[in-house]
Motif scaffolding. Structure first.
Motif: not given
Length: 411
Positions: A238-243
């Motif tokens: 979830c964080f890597t996709r926002n990153l």
């Protein structure tokens, strides 16, 4: 094999299959570690099996063969990782357990940093797989020597294999060189006591993983830490996709992931020995949950710099949650079922990680649900972590009775 357009779903399927292989290998190796095989044979067999399976991946003729070979290759790697993790931990005294484990983690991270350079040199994925397999073959050739990795004397004593424990401790004492007179007398008295106890030929007693289900405290600790490891691995996507939209090159996200893993390892190494395992695990879980909830609700209203900061903090905290949950579980699980219990916890972390490739399919509508579910789970984990005991500075529990006697300290 033209894995594009209508066949593009096969790429995340292969990635998920490989991670599920790690799950199966963790569980199987954990069972082997606690059976009559022991830690060292499980490690050596897994490492030896990884060599032909790695060559099978490199020489695969079609997609189905790659899928099967990657599943089995992941299982073999997981078996080597888990059995070595348990054996290494059981050789350490309480003040050095965390430091030794984190140093091993830094070697893992160094391998991840070297992998892109090796890929650039190899160019072709088959050559890269072959190079990795040759490295594993060299490791298997070196670790075959019994002097490099002895069987865990702690496990031998816990399962009443006193004669083997005496020989292993004697080999360790000889390899450590001459010490002080007091330590030499202590070693001689210990070996003499073990020799006298082994004269009665006590029967070894092995424990099965199903015995964990009949306990209360051990089962509770295993479920909570497995749940935390599952969340830490699953929420990271979830964080890597926002990153991803804020990074300049396609490989930047890989180096950010490895860099945050190194930062998390360094943070755990500095804090978990001083403030305790439970407190740091609780802090990292809170940071993971808050970062996830803020990104879930306010991404479209936040500045890019804030989104980037929350994503990096969330990735780092989720790495810390996963590695500390696994380490914490290895300390609170008793020696007689440590391999099987830790295999279930490590397997749970890879199940969480295996969900990420599916949501990465283009035009997939599962990402939002994935984010909501794991953000909710993170809040639930915060409440459950407070029910755990503290293992900092304590000896490893040996029997099921020792594991059941652990109590939660005051909040």
């Amino acid at each position: 094999w033209d894995l594009v357009c209508a066949s593009r779903w096969k790429v995340p399927l292969e990635q998920t299959t490989h991670l599920l292989g790690w799950t199966l290998g963790s569980v199987a190796a954990g069972l082997a570690c606690d059976s009559r095989f022991g830690r060292r044979p499980a490690f050596v067999v897994s490492l030896v099996l990884a060599v032909p399976l790695g060559l099978g991946v490199a020489l695969a003729a079609d997609y189905v063969m790659v899928l099967v070979a990657r599943l089995l290759f992941g299982a073999a790697l997981a078996g080597a990782f888990l059995s070595l993790y348990v054996a290494r931990l059981e050789l350490c005294d309480p003040p050095h357990r965390l430091g030794v484990t984190m140093v091993a983690g830094f070697f893992w991270i160094a391998g991840e940093l070297l992998l892109p350079g090796l890929a650039v040199l190899c160019r072709d994925w088959r050559v890269l797989q072959g190079a990795v397999t040759m490295i594993l073959a060299l490791l298997a050739a070196c670790w075959w020597c019994p002097a490099l990795l002895l069987e865990s004397p702690r496990w031998l004593l816990a399962t009443r294999q006193l004669e083997r424990a005496r020989k292993t401790l004697q080999a360790l004492a000889e390899s450590s060189g001459p010490g002080s007179d007091d330590s030499s007398c202590h070693q001689e008295s210990l070996l003499t006591e073990l020799e006298s106890l082994s004269e009665g030929s006590p029967q070894p007693r092995y424990h099965a993983v199903c015995e964990i289900f009949g306990t209360r405290v051990i089962w509770k600790n295993s479920v909570i830490l497995g749940f935390a490891a599952f969340i830490g691995s699953g929420i990271r996507h979830c964080f890597t996709r926002n990153l991803a939209p804020h990074l300049p090159r396609f490989f930047s996200s890989y180096f950010v992931l490895v860099g945050t893993e190194a930062a998390a390892c360094f943070f755990v190494c500095l804090t978990a020995e001083r403030f305790g395992r439970r407190a740091i695990l609780l802090l990292c879980t809170v940071l993971t949950g808050i970062s996830s909830l803020l990104l879930l609700a306010l991404t479209q209203y936040l500045l890019d710099l804030i989104v980037l900061t929350l994503s990096v903090v969330g990735i780092t905290a989720s790495h810390a949650v996963t590695m500390l949950s696994i380490f914490f579980a290895s300390e609170v699980l008793p020696t007689v079922v440590r391999g099987a219990g830790l295999g279930l916890v490590v397997g749970a972390s890879f199940v969480g990680k295996a969900a990420a490739p599916i949501t990465a399919i283009p035009n997939s509508r599962g990402f939002f649900l994935h984010h909501v579910v794991f953000a909710s789970f993170a809040i639930l984990a915060v409440l459950s972590i407070m029910l755990l005991p503290e293992s900092q500075g304590r000896s490893l529990p040996q029997s099921l009775q020792d594991g059941e006697s652990q109590r939660r300290p005051p909040l």
